[in-house]
Design an enzyme around this catalytic site. Structure first.
Site, PDB file in Angstrom:
ATOM      1  CG  ASP A  34     -10.681  20.209   2.525  1.00  0.00           C
ATOM      2  OD1 ASP A  34     -11.588  19.068   2.393  1.00  0.00           O
ATOM      3  OD2 ASP A  34     -11.206  21.525   2.749  1.00  0.00           O
ATOM      4  CD  GLU A  85       0.228  19.782 -21.863  1.00  0.00           C
ATOM      5  OE1 GLU A  85      -0.916  20.215 -22.038  1.00  0.00           O
ATOM      6  OE2 GLU A  85       0.792  19.880 -20.708  1.00  0.00           O
ATOM      7  CB  CYS A 117      -5.137  21.298 -23.136  1.00  0.00           C
ATOM      8  SG  CYS A 117      -4.412  20.852 -21.465  1.00  0.00           S
ATOM      9  CG  HIS A 240      -9.776  22.479 -21.606  1.00  0.00           C
ATOM     10  ND1 HIS A 240      -9.254  20.844 -21.942  1.00  0.00           N
ATOM     11  CD2 HIS A 240      -9.024  22.817 -20.674  1.00  0.00           C
ATOM     12  CE1 HIS A 240      -8.307  21.083 -21.432  1.00  0.00           C
ATOM     13  NE2 HIS A 240      -8.105  21.787 -20.507  1.00  0.00           N
ATOM     14  CE  LYS A 245     -15.486  25.061  -8.865  1.00  0.00           C
ATOM     15  NZ  LYS A 245     -14.973  25.462  -7.596  1.00  0.00           N
ATOM     16  CG  ASN A 272      -7.115  18.130 -18.072  1.00  0.00           C
ATOM     17  OD1 ASN A 272      -7.373  17.599 -19.217  1.00  0.00           O
ATOM     18  ND2 ASN A 272      -6.778  19.137 -17.576  1.00  0.00           N
ATOM     19  CB  SER A 302      -1.846  26.592 -20.248  1.00  0.00           C
ATOM     20  OG  SER A 302      -3.162  26.037 -19.262  1.00  0.00           O
TER      21      SER A 302
END
Lengths: 354, 136
Positions: A34, A85, A117, A240, A245, A272, A302
């Site tokens: 999109d 990671e 992270c 983080h 947003k 990121n 995560s």
């Protein structure tokens, strides 16, 4: 001040953002996303590491300038932690390469940490504990990632490369002193990469409410309760940044206004950087903060977990900002590459060589 | 391609630019030598070279050695670091943008793999575009 961080602080910090940038709209256009998807998560472009860069090379750069800013002899560093990671080796530490390349003492702790992270944030907690207990004088925590994303996955819009390093030491030498640290972790499978998988998988919408928002809100709420502080007591809040947003949304949920969050945002312009994400935001804020101001920083990883840290800036910050490249300078120093150049440098193209 | 034994033995040369300075004539040798290549004296001391310098000259390799294919075109510069001269790869710059006299700064990067698969890390040089208050 909580007992976990007595008389410790940030003595120096260093950042690294690769030179190259890829516009998110080029990724979206290539894969038929999109057209509004990049705007909807506020991601304009992302940093792209060169073909010869990895978590070790970027971490070295950030750590080198953390030592320069701190004015600390590498021989006096007693611990080196690398949160990543995207280790260049599955088995072989990154921390030892960086430490030897910087001339850091052989009499030290050195290890690589993995918790998506937030591993580098845990490295900061470990360094704080070691300094606070008197076991070492200085400890380095480095967050460095060349984040992977499967081509065509929405994650590819944001997954980028960068590094940050914090030199933790005695409060009297610090540019910002810790006054509290809390950590909140649970088993929440929102994002993972299995053994042998080149790219990570994620739980789509599951990454939001039960993972990112729940863990950050929990760690920050615990910290505010422990210190008896409220959002209005802080001058800056850094969360983080998987995109541009989420940090604004989690800040709103916790009662932090947008103007306290935007100074620490980096992801809209570099993507990121995983272990460097929120901590690059902290570095950016230290470069504009005034003595006496209070900073909240809350990384998230995560799997899932979040750390909340409260720091109070000292007058030592003023002399150290321009001893090394600033985050703002590194964000603005850039060259654009095409998707094809990005694919080549990030090893997305299989070749028959050698 | 090189071997893990070799890069382990010379890692301080590759990672920190350790050289030798002759105590008799002052000549700096990189890589370091047990005796001075200029006057033959064995009175030499190890010294870490500065990490900021300038390009004295350079060459561009478009047909690389086996193992260096992904780095092509490879730019090799002769870099002046204080009183020493060092041959090293130039990165983060296109061949057409390299200039003699250009200021450069050391940056840790990957080189090609060893025969055993170990990654050699080396100091390469990139254009100095940000103000630095250090040359170390």
């Amino acid at each position: 001040m909580s007992r976990c961080c007595v008389k410790t602080g940030v003595v120096g910090w260093g950042a690294y953002i690769p030179l190259y940038r890829l516009r998110s709209k080029e990724i979206a256009s290539l894969w038929g996303f999109d057209p509004n998807v990049a705007d909807s998560i506020w991601i304009e472009e992302k940093s792209v590491a060169s073909v010869d860069e990895d978590a070790i090379t970027m971490g070295w750069y950030a750590a080198k300038y953390a030592l320069v800013r701190g004015g600390v002899n590498p021989e006096d560093v007693g611990a080196v932690f690398v949160g990543t990671e995207s280790k260049p080796y599955a088995v072989k530490p990154s921390s030892t390469v960086i430490a030897d390349a910087l001339g850091i003492s052989r009499k030290k702790l050195a290890t690589d940490l993995e918790f998506a992270c937030r591993a580098a944030a845990e490295g900061i907690r470990l360094a704080v504990a070691l300094v606070s207990s008197g076991s070492i004088k200085y400890g380095l925590s480095i967050g460095s990632d060349t984040a992977q994303a499967s081509p065509g996955d929405v994650l590819e819009l944001t997954a980028s490369s960068g590094a940050v390093a914090f030199l933790i030491g005695p409060a009297e030498e610090s540019v910002a002193v810790f006054e509290g640290l809390t950590t909140y972790v649970t088993d929440t499978p929102d994002f993972w990469r299995r053994e042998g998988s080149k790219y990570p998988s994620h739980g789509e919408g599951f990454t939001g409410e039960p993972a990112y928002f729940h863990h950050i809100i929990s760690s920050v709420t615990m910290l505010l309760e422990e210190l008896g502080l409220k959002p209005s007591d802080f001058d800056y809040a850094i969360f983080h940044q998987p995109n541009g947003k989420f940090p604004l949304q989690v800040g709103r949920a916790l009662g932090f206004p947008k103007e306290k969050i935007t100074p620490g945002l980096v992801t809209p312009w570099i993507g990121n950087t995983y272990n460097a994400s929120a901590l690059l935001g902290l570095a950016k804020v230290l470069e504009i903060a005034k003595p006496g101001q209070r900073i909240l920083v809350a990384p998230f990883g995560s799997g899932a977990g979040s750390d909340a840290m409260s720091l109070v800036v000292t007058d030592k910050v003023l002399d150290r900002v321009h001893k090394a490249p600033t985050v703002e300078e590194l964000i603005n120093r850039k060259k654009y590459v095409s998707y094809a150049e990005y694919a080549k440098s990030r090893n997305l193209i299989l070749r028959n060589v050698g | 391609m090189t071997t893990i034994q070799r890069i382990w033995r010379i890692k301080n040369i590759l990672l920190r630019l350790i050289s030798t300075r002759c105590l008799e004539c002052g000549f700096i040798a990189y890589p370091p030598k047990a005796s001075c290549p200029k006057c033959g004296s064995r009175k030499v001391v190890e010294e870490e070279l500065p990490k900021v310098g300038e390009v004295l000259t350079y060459t561009v390799i478009n047909v690389p050695l086996k193992g260096f294919e992904e780095f092509t075109p490879l730019i090799i510069g002769l870099i002046k670091l204080g009183d020493a001269k060092v041959l090293a790869e130039l990165v983060d710059v296109k061949p057409e943008d390299v200039r003699i006299g250009m200021k450069v700064v050391a940056t840790l990067r990957r080189s090609t793999k060893t025969l055993d698969g170990v990654i050699p890390y080396v100091l390469k040089f990139k254009p100095l575009t940000l103000k630095l208050n250090t040359t170390t």
